[in-house]
Design a protein around this motif. Sequence first.
Motif, PDB file in Angstrom:
ATOM      1  N   THR A 190      -4.954   4.803  -4.706  1.00 45.27           N
ATOM      2  CA  THR A 190      -5.942   3.764  -4.999  1.00 45.27           C
ATOM      3  C   THR A 190      -5.839   3.238  -6.425  1.00 45.27           C
ATOM      4  O   THR A 190      -6.119   2.072  -6.676  1.00 45.27           O
ATOM      5  CB  THR A 190      -7.369   4.291  -4.769  1.00 45.27           C
ATOM      6  N   THR A 191      -5.458   4.108  -7.357  1.00 41.56           N
ATOM      7  CA  THR A 191      -5.250   3.703  -8.746  1.00 41.56           C
ATOM      8  C   THR A 191      -3.972   4.361  -9.247  1.00 41.56           C
ATOM      9  O   THR A 191      -3.942   5.577  -9.439  1.00 41.56           O
ATOM     10  CB  THR A 191      -6.428   4.110  -9.649  1.00 41.56           C
ATOM     11  N   HIS A 234      -1.829   9.586 -10.414  1.00 45.00           N
ATOM     12  CA  HIS A 234      -2.149   8.546  -9.433  1.00 45.00           C
ATOM     13  C   HIS A 234      -3.388   9.005  -8.664  1.00 45.00           C
ATOM     14  O   HIS A 234      -3.390  10.108  -8.090  1.00 45.00           O
ATOM     15  CB  HIS A 234      -1.002   8.347  -8.441  1.00 45.00           C
ATOM     16  N   VAL A 236       0.852  -1.194   0.000  1.00 47.54           N
ATOM     17  CA  VAL A 236       0.000   0.000   0.000  1.00 47.54           C
ATOM     18  C   VAL A 236       0.884   1.238   0.000  1.00 47.54           C
ATOM     19  O   VAL A 236       1.777   1.380   0.844  1.00 47.54           O
ATOM     20  CB  VAL A 236      -0.935   0.011   1.222  1.00 47.54           C
ATOM     21  N   ARG A 291      -3.991   7.565   0.552  1.00 46.12           N
ATOM     22  CA  ARG A 291      -3.645   6.280  -0.060  1.00 46.12           C
ATOM     23  C   ARG A 291      -3.807   6.340  -1.582  1.00 46.12           C
ATOM     24  O   ARG A 291      -4.792   6.868  -2.095  1.00 46.12           O
ATOM     25  CB  ARG A 291      -4.539   5.178   0.500  1.00 46.12           C
ATOM     26  N   THR A 340       1.090   5.290   0.412  1.00 48.62           N
ATOM     27  CA  THR A 340       0.421   6.506   0.869  1.00 48.62           C
ATOM     28  C   THR A 340       1.357   7.680   0.651  1.00 48.62           C
ATOM     29  O   THR A 340       2.577   7.568   0.811  1.00 48.62           O
ATOM     30  CB  THR A 340       0.023   6.431   2.351  1.00 48.62           C
ATOM     31  N   ILE A 364      -5.837   9.233  -5.551  1.00 50.02           N
ATOM     32  CA  ILE A 364      -5.678   9.078  -4.104  1.00 50.02           C
ATOM     33  C   ILE A 364      -7.018   9.286  -3.407  1.00 50.02           C
ATOM     34  O   ILE A 364      -7.935   9.905  -3.958  1.00 50.02           O
ATOM     35  CB  ILE A 364      -4.623  10.055  -3.530  1.00 50.02           C
ATOM     36  N   ASP A 365      -7.120   8.797  -2.168  1.00 46.83           N
ATOM     37  CA  ASP A 365      -8.415   8.797  -1.463  1.00 46.83           C
ATOM     38  C   ASP A 365      -8.572   9.949  -0.471  1.00 46.83           C
ATOM     39  O   ASP A 365      -9.506   9.957   0.327  1.00 46.83           O
ATOM     40  CB  ASP A 365      -8.635   7.460  -0.751  1.00 46.83           C
TER      41      ASP A 365
END
Length: 301
Positions: free
Chosen positions: A150-151, A162, A141, A148, A143, A164-165
């Motif tokens: 996510t894709t 990229h 994972v 984080r 971060t 991110i969440d």
Amino acid sequence: MLSTLLTRRAAVALSLSVLSTGLVACGDDDPVTPAAQTITQTAAATPQLSTLVSALTAAELTGTLNGTGPFTVFAPVNSAFSALPADVLQRLLETGNRAILTKVLTFHVVPGRITASQLQNGQTLTTVEGTTLPVTVAAGVVTVGGARVTTPDISASNGVVHLIDGVMLGSMDIVDNAIVRGFSSLVGAVTTAGLGTALRGGNLTVFAPTNAAFAAIPGGAPTTAAALTPVLQLHVIGSRALSSQLTNGQLLPTLLPNVSLTVGLTTGVRITGPRNFASVVTPNIVAKNGVIHVIDTVLLP
């Protein structure tokens, strides 16, 4: 002579073959692979990034991310923006706060093309905004700045995206946070007292009274710089102190010369000054240059 003739026939055959291939590729039934899109175009074509596109438009950054680059963009998805308090997102998108929004968005952009495989645990990335982003890689994972990935690795013609969440707000200083979080009375007082520059530097702890706390000051809030300055200085500590670092009975020296605040932890977090006390209602709003603890009363010198 025969050799020359065969060579000419081979050339003609090759030309016809190339022409035939080109005609077939342009036919209606055969899709033509489009040229790679820029980061802005890629974001616009990704439904999960519609809020980010609105923010880039509000900050007038779409042209920049259409540029040569290359850039690496850590792009918050719509749910990341939705996780912010609604009033914070609303203020970030207001025209008057464009400079703050630009800080936030450029904090998500790193010069160069950096793929997920190039991100390493403990790495720091210097953003276009100028503040660094810490990278953590654990159990597969990734971060970045606490958000984080996510894709990963959505390729663009001028870089890579990229998803991110989370929305990373680490580029906002204490004054920026006060503005977007709606502490208008505090911001007005800081402006009147001419303390804005001081609260954008250093590494500080600010006990920030709510608007209601200013409205409840007996006799009304001070209106002059001379009267506001000692009040505001009483609310600022010259070092960063998260709530977890506070201890019962601790003395916190303030920017008001020779005056400290006393910490009480018997019931919640209580901060006592020379004349009154306040309770911390929201702790640990982390800013680029310190931390804010929201309090329910204006402390008086």
